[in-house]
Design a protein around this motif. Structure first.
Motif, short mmCIF file in Angstrom:
data_model
loop_
_atom_site.label_atom_id
_atom_site.label_comp_id
_atom_site.label_asym_id
_atom_site.label_seq_id
_atom_site.Cartn_x
_atom_site.Cartn_y
_atom_site.Cartn_z
N ALA A 197 0.99 -1.12 -0.10
CA ALA A 197 -0.07 0.13 0.19
C ALA A 197 0.78 1.32 -0.17
O ALA A 197 0.52 2.33 -0.74
N LEU A 198 1.81 1.34 0.69
CA LEU A 198 2.78 2.39 0.57
C LEU A 198 3.47 2.74 -0.80
O LEU A 198 3.34 3.75 -1.24
N ALA A 199 3.88 1.55 -1.21
CA ALA A 199 4.22 1.51 -2.72
C ALA A 199 3.12 2.29 -3.73
O ALA A 199 3.62 3.09 -4.61
N MET A 200 2.00 1.96 -3.49
CA MET A 200 0.88 2.39 -4.27
C MET A 200 0.47 3.63 -4.01
O MET A 200 0.32 4.62 -4.89
N VAL A 201 0.61 4.23 -2.95
CA VAL A 201 0.51 5.73 -2.67
C VAL A 201 1.59 6.26 -3.30
O VAL A 201 1.18 7.52 -4.02
N LYS A 202 2.69 5.86 -3.08
CA LYS A 202 3.85 6.69 -3.85
C LYS A 202 3.80 6.74 -5.13
O LYS A 202 3.95 7.80 -6.14
N LEU A 203 3.37 5.47 -5.95
CA LEU A 203 3.19 5.77 -7.56
C LEU A 203 2.16 6.38 -7.82
O LEU A 203 2.29 7.38 -8.77
N ALA A 204 0.99 6.35 -6.98
CA ALA A 204 -0.08 7.44 -7.66
C ALA A 204 0.36 8.98 -7.31
O ALA A 204 0.02 9.84 -8.32
N SER A 205 1.10 9.21 -6.33
CA SER A 205 1.51 10.48 -6.15
C SER A 205 2.39 10.79 -7.36
O SER A 205 2.45 11.72 -7.75
#
Length: 473
Positions: free
Chosen positions: A51-59
């Motif tokens: 989930a942390l990686a998903m947030v960073k990718l979306a940003s």
């Protein structure tokens, strides 16, 4: 003896040597030194790391679309995040789940790992942050205070399906046993005393339906609790340091990346400090495990003995039960579920207290909430799977013993109450208890009912459901 090569990294407080094979950096290293507490690192919870990686990718996608993040850096961040989402490099998420700083150490652990993975893909050395910076690039338009709670929520969404599947399978296992035991007549009990007849199937169907109520709640509320996020609110919900268009794009991208209908919270200031969704979900987990623990208590009672207890059912033997008593086999699987329930109840209290401890525009106790939420979901899933696989599916009934207990129970006199009256029924029950005579024997001795009516009334099949009283005396 080999010596690990080191690289020197710098931050606000100075410089520290970081192992050169580590993808994390100096701020993660400081957290490792400061927070040696639970011994449980972020990597213990893959959904959280993903989930942390998903947030960073979306940003990163949003910032690139807005022209704020150059293509080369966006490509490097994207590649790094994709690797983490695919399950790679989770061992680099080393910070303790309990930490001061409202999750800053977790956020920086993610930023540094993504930056150094990105640098590697760019042909640069780890720590050459002038080419890809953990704060300036990976954390662009974000704060720990919006990226971290958003990641917790996304992580909970990623684990939701596993929880539902485990619960559905356990419910089905109990329901299957209910069908299997549908003709096994037994005595029901209230306050651990004989009550009235029922079937073992009714008892197991009740176990299934008791849990089915919770499945419905999780299906209705689970996803809705975590889809609103405060991503884009940055420090306190005002969106400072982010492009006005950033939030809409980032949230839309996060929904697409995660596969969940994530949306922006209505009030980002409120959403930045409010932990109410975690309190409610934790309460649902507590409710589920409280009910399941009660069911396990019943399984232990029903299988008690084998010679001096109730012994109406047999639990699958899983291991020898004593180091001193030969032949003893204990109900270890239900006992383990009981203990999981106690842990979940404790976790719920910790979540409640941490949520209450928020102050003004932030709740700095979110790391404890994150740990307890992910821990509870994992424990509940494992406990339900264990109970189903190692216990419920292998339960057998001692049908003859169930019927014998029922037929010799004074509780049978309840069926006579509409026909001979409460006073006569009470007197017969008392006589049976004191003399050791059977209820039928005493009824016959006093000629209170003829044999045909007695046989009809006392047919156990007629006592497990509502029935019209055909005749009164």
């Amino acid at each position: 003896m080999t010596t690990t090569s080191l690289r020197l990294e710098h931050d606000l407080l100075g410089s520290l040597p970081v192992p050169n094979d580590a993808y994390y950096g100096i701020q993660t290293l400081r957290a490792l030194e400061n927070f040696q507490l639970s011994g449980v690192p972020l990597s213990e919870y893959p959904n959280f790391v993903t989930a942390l990686a998903m947030v960073k990718l979306a940003s990163a996608d949003a910032n690139h679309e807005l022209g704020c993040l150059p293509s080369e850096r966006h490509t490097a961040i994207t590649k790094a995040c994709r690797q983490i989402i695919q399950g790679q490099h989770h061992d680099q998420f080393v910070v303790d789940m309990i930490q001061g700083g409202a999750g800053t150490s977790t956020n920086m652990n993610a930023n540094e790992v993504i930056a150094n993975l990105g640098l590697e893909s760019m042909g640069k050395e780890k720590g050459e942050y002038q080419f890809l910076h953990p704060n300036n690039d990976v954390n662009m338009a974000q704060s720990t205070n919006d990226a971290y709670p958003t990641a917790i929520r996304v992580g909970m969404l990623l684990g939701q399906n596993d929880l539902l599947i485990s619960l559905e399978r356990l419910i089905q296992a109990f329901a299957d046993k209910g069908d299997e035991f549908s003709t096994v007549l037994k005595m029901g009990r209230t306050q651990l005393q004989d009550a009235v007849p029922m079937t073992l199937g009714q008892e197991f169907h009740a176990f299934a339906n008791n849990l089915r109520e919770d499945l419905s709640l999780f299906q209705k509320l689970g996803s809705d609790l975590f889809t609103p996020v405060n991503l884009g609110g940055t420090a306190i919900g005002t969106g400072i340091n982010a492009d006005p268009r950033y939030q809409g794009i980032a949230v839309e991208r996060l929904a697409a990346i995660s596969g969940h209908p994530i949306q922006a919270a209505a009030d980002l200031v409120e959403a930045t400090y409010d932990m109410g969704s975690f309190v409610l979900f934790s309460g649902l987990l507590k409710r589920l495990m409280t009910k399941l623990s009660k069911t396990c208590n019943d399984l232990r009672l029903l299988s008690s003995g084998p010679r001096t207890g109730i012994n109406e059912i047999n639990l699958p033997p899983r291991q020898p039960g004593s180091s001193i008593m030969p032949g003893k086999v204990n109900p270890v699987i239900p006992e383990a579920v009981n203990q999981i329930a106690f842990e979940i109840i404790g976790n719920d209290l910790a979540v409640t207290m941490a949520a209450e401890a928020g102050q003004l525009q932030l709740n700095v106790m979110e790391p404890l909430i994150a740990w307890k939420m992910f821990d509870s979901v994992r424990l509940v899933c494992r406990g339900m799977d264990m109970l189903r696989e190692f216990c419920v599916v292998g339960i057998t009934a001692n049908e003859a013993h169930c019927r014998e207990l029922m037929e010799h129970s004074i509780g049978l006199v309840t069926a006579l109450n509409p026909y001979i009256g409460y006073d006569n029924s009470s007197r017969i029950a008392k006589q049976a208890l004191h003399t050791g005579c059977g209820v039928l024997e005493l009824i016959r001795a006093e000629n209170l009912l003829d044999e045909e009516m007695l046989a009809d009334i006392l047919m156990p099949e007629h006592m497990i459901a509502p029935r019209m009283v055909a005749k009164k005396v």
